[in-house]
Motif scaffolding. Structure first.
Motif, PDB file in Angstrom:
ATOM      1  N   LEU A 190     -12.651  -7.525  -4.809  1.00 57.70           N
ATOM      2  CA  LEU A 190     -13.818  -8.332  -4.330  1.00 57.70           C
ATOM      3  C   LEU A 190     -13.934  -8.956  -3.207  1.00 57.70           C
ATOM      4  O   LEU A 190     -14.990  -9.005  -2.630  1.00 57.70           O
ATOM      5  CB  LEU A 190     -14.155  -9.796  -5.300  1.00 57.70           C
ATOM      6  CG  LEU A 190     -15.605 -10.118  -5.612  1.00 57.70           C
ATOM      7  CD1 LEU A 190     -16.535  -9.146  -5.814  1.00 57.70           C
ATOM      8  CD2 LEU A 190     -15.686 -11.743  -6.204  1.00 57.70           C
ATOM      9  N   ASP A 191     -12.653  -9.392  -2.095  1.00 54.98           N
ATOM     10  CA  ASP A 191     -12.669 -10.053  -0.790  1.00 54.98           C
ATOM     11  C   ASP A 191     -12.583  -8.577  -0.176  1.00 54.98           C
ATOM     12  O   ASP A 191     -14.214  -8.730   0.741  1.00 54.98           O
ATOM     13  CB  ASP A 191     -12.089 -10.196  -0.991  1.00 54.98           C
ATOM     14  CG  ASP A 191     -11.296 -11.827  -1.780  1.00 54.98           C
ATOM     15  OD1 ASP A 191     -12.856 -13.163  -1.454  1.00 54.98           O
ATOM     16  OD2 ASP A 191      -9.783 -12.051  -1.643  1.00 54.98           O
ATOM     17  N   VAL A 192     -12.642  -8.177  -0.196  1.00 54.44           N
ATOM     18  CA  VAL A 192     -12.791  -6.830   0.360  1.00 54.44           C
ATOM     19  C   VAL A 192     -14.102  -6.394   0.502  1.00 54.44           C
ATOM     20  O   VAL A 192     -14.767  -5.708   0.948  1.00 54.44           O
ATOM     21  CB  VAL A 192     -11.653  -4.957   0.109  1.00 54.44           C
ATOM     22  CG1 VAL A 192     -12.422  -4.162   0.834  1.00 54.44           C
ATOM     23  CG2 VAL A 192     -10.211  -6.105  -0.290  1.00 54.44           C
ATOM     24  N   MET A 193     -14.599  -5.823  -0.607  1.00 54.88           N
ATOM     25  CA  MET A 193     -16.612  -5.766  -1.457  1.00 54.88           C
ATOM     26  C   MET A 193     -16.781  -6.289  -0.275  1.00 54.88           C
ATOM     27  O   MET A 193     -18.090  -5.805  -0.323  1.00 54.88           O
ATOM     28  CB  MET A 193     -16.697  -5.447  -2.786  1.00 54.88           C
ATOM     29  CG  MET A 193     -15.731  -4.406  -3.918  1.00 54.88           C
ATOM     30  SD  MET A 193     -15.463  -4.296  -5.232  1.00 54.88           S
ATOM     31  CE  MET A 193     -17.106  -3.381  -5.502  1.00 54.88           C
ATOM     32  N   ARG A 194     -16.729  -7.454  -0.714  1.00 56.12           N
ATOM     33  CA  ARG A 194     -17.626  -8.544  -0.081  1.00 56.12           C
ATOM     34  C   ARG A 194     -17.924  -8.894   1.616  1.00 56.12           C
ATOM     35  O   ARG A 194     -18.421  -8.469   1.678  1.00 56.12           O
ATOM     36  CB  ARG A 194     -17.199  -9.902  -0.314  1.00 56.12           C
ATOM     37  CG  ARG A 194     -18.127 -11.446   0.414  1.00 56.12           C
ATOM     38  CD  ARG A 194     -17.351 -13.201  -0.183  1.00 56.12           C
ATOM     39  NE  ARG A 194     -17.354 -13.095  -1.576  1.00 56.12           N
ATOM     40  CZ  ARG A 194     -16.567 -13.268  -2.177  1.00 56.12           C
ATOM     41  NH1 ARG A 194     -15.120 -13.154  -1.292  1.00 56.12           N
ATOM     42  NH2 ARG A 194     -16.262 -12.820  -3.735  1.00 56.12           N
ATOM     43  N   PHE A 195     -15.888  -8.700   2.868  1.00 56.38           N
ATOM     44  CA  PHE A 195     -16.487  -8.283   3.221  1.00 56.38           C
ATOM     45  C   PHE A 195     -17.539  -6.770   3.628  1.00 56.38           C
ATOM     46  O   PHE A 195     -17.699  -7.143   4.536  1.00 56.38           O
ATOM     47  CB  PHE A 195     -15.300  -7.909   3.973  1.00 56.38           C
ATOM     48  CG  PHE A 195     -14.892  -7.409   5.330  1.00 56.38           C
ATOM     49  CD1 PHE A 195     -15.146  -8.474   6.411  1.00 56.38           C
ATOM     50  CD2 PHE A 195     -14.621  -5.785   5.746  1.00 56.38           C
ATOM     51  CE1 PHE A 195     -15.453  -7.414   7.602  1.00 56.38           C
ATOM     52  CE2 PHE A 195     -14.394  -5.422   6.915  1.00 56.38           C
ATOM     53  CZ  PHE A 195     -14.798  -6.621   7.896  1.00 56.38           C
ATOM     54  N   LEU A 196     -17.293  -5.651   3.191  1.00 60.34           N
ATOM     55  CA  LEU A 196     -18.289  -4.176   2.973  1.00 60.34           C
ATOM     56  C   LEU A 196     -19.449  -4.735   3.390  1.00 60.34           C
ATOM     57  O   LEU A 196     -19.956  -4.286   4.158  1.00 60.34           O
ATOM     58  CB  LEU A 196     -17.567  -3.940   2.937  1.00 60.34           C
ATOM     59  CG  LEU A 196     -15.376  -3.444   2.946  1.00 60.34           C
ATOM     60  CD1 LEU A 196     -15.653  -2.030   1.461  1.00 60.34           C
ATOM     61  CD2 LEU A 196     -16.241  -2.251   4.442  1.00 60.34           C
ATOM     62  N   SER A 197     -19.990  -5.539   2.094  1.00 65.49           N
ATOM     63  CA  SER A 197     -20.852  -5.513   1.848  1.00 65.49           C
ATOM     64  C   SER A 197     -21.636  -6.275   2.992  1.00 65.49           C
ATOM     65  O   SER A 197     -22.846  -5.997   3.567  1.00 65.49           O
ATOM     66  CB  SER A 197     -21.328  -6.638   0.802  1.00 65.49           C
ATOM     67  OG  SER A 197     -20.973  -5.321  -0.661  1.00 65.49           O
TER      68      SER A 197
END
Length: 289
Positions: A36-43
């Protein structure tokens, strides 16, 4: 990345991506970082204007970062591994210069190191070299038979037989080349300080020349041109000259033929002939002029 032989520019880009990501996780231990941390960063990157290609590169950076941590036995899982890449546009028509525009581009070249600058532009526009490949060229890479041996992406070598006019320009640039002040390598393109010409300086040579071209040809003012577009121009000329796609793939040093196929949409004679075959069958009414 250095051990795998990746270029300095790729190394720096991946490093920057990893550092920017880590700055968003509030100093959490890497073992506690989640998908989720990675997905949040990409978003967040997308919201700030990053396109699909940039987002995918950032994802690759993070995958490599966590993979390295696993290899160093710092953690067990890779939170970026299962995140899907963005779908990128396919068959997008590349930006390029027409042959008459390339001729005007060469006429616009200026500077104290004229022969060197002409050689740089010609290698990109008429041999399809990337900026990094021009940067890495050494004197011994220009062989007596007139070919150049190029170290491309993925540390793969390819051989490009140069036409006579380009050979003559390279020999002239070599004759005017400054001596190297330090190091065992003999770079082909040398700065005024006797060091290997940097990637940034090679880009500047091309960009300054393109700027002069736009001043001479105002119709190009809104065209997004850069040093890499000269490589697109080379590929376009080859397709229009009848070069088959496999040969062009070899000349450009593409790992996948799918990358090369974007150039077939520029001047696809078969598509035009197919459409012309039905031109006489289109029912135009007499009321139309």
């Amino acid at each position: 990345m250095k051990n795998k032989g990746m270029t300095k520019s790729t190394h720096q880009a991946y490093l920057n991506d990893a550092c920017r990501f880590l700055a968003t996780v509030n100093e959490a231990e890497t073992r506690r970082i989640t998908r989720l941390d990675v997905m949040r960063f990409l978003s967040e990157c997308r919201e700030k204007g990053a396109g699909d290609e940039t987002r995918n590169r950032k994802l690759s950076s993070l995958r490599s970062f966590f993979k390295a941590l696993i290899e160093m036995e710092h953690q067990d899982g890779n939170p970026a591994a299962m995140i899907a890449k963005s779908k990128q546009e396919k068959n997008r028509i590349p930006v390029y210069l027409e042959e008459n525009e390339l001729e005007r581009l060469l006429q616009a070249i200026q500077g104290k190191y004229y022969a060197r600058n002409v050689a740089i532009v010609l290698l990109m526009a008429f041999a399809g070299l990337r900026v990094g490949e021009v940067h890495r060229m050494n004197v011994q890479d220009f062989r007596q038979d007139g070919s150049v041996h190029i170290l491309g992406k993925g540390r793969k070598w390819r051989v490009i037989p140069l036409p006579d006019p380009l050979q003559r320009v390279l020999r002239e640039a070599l004759a005017e080349r400054r001596d190297v002040r330090q190091g065992k390598e003999q770079p082909f393109f040398v700065s005024q300080f006797g060091r290997r010409l940097s990637i940034r300086m090679i880009q500047t040579v091309a960009d300054d020349t393109i700027k002069l071209l736009k001043e001479a040809m105002p119709a190009l003012a809104d065209k997004k041109l850069s040093s890499h577009k000269l490589r697109h121009s080379f590929a376009t000329m080859q397709i229009r000259s009848g070069t088959d796609i496999r040969t062009l793939q070899e000349l450009l040093g593409h790992a996948s033929i799918g990358t090369t196929q974007i150039y077939t949409h520029i001047d696809n004679r078969q598509l035009k002939e197919a459409m012309n075959n039905i031109s006489a069958k289109i029912p135009i009414t007499r009321r139309l002029k």
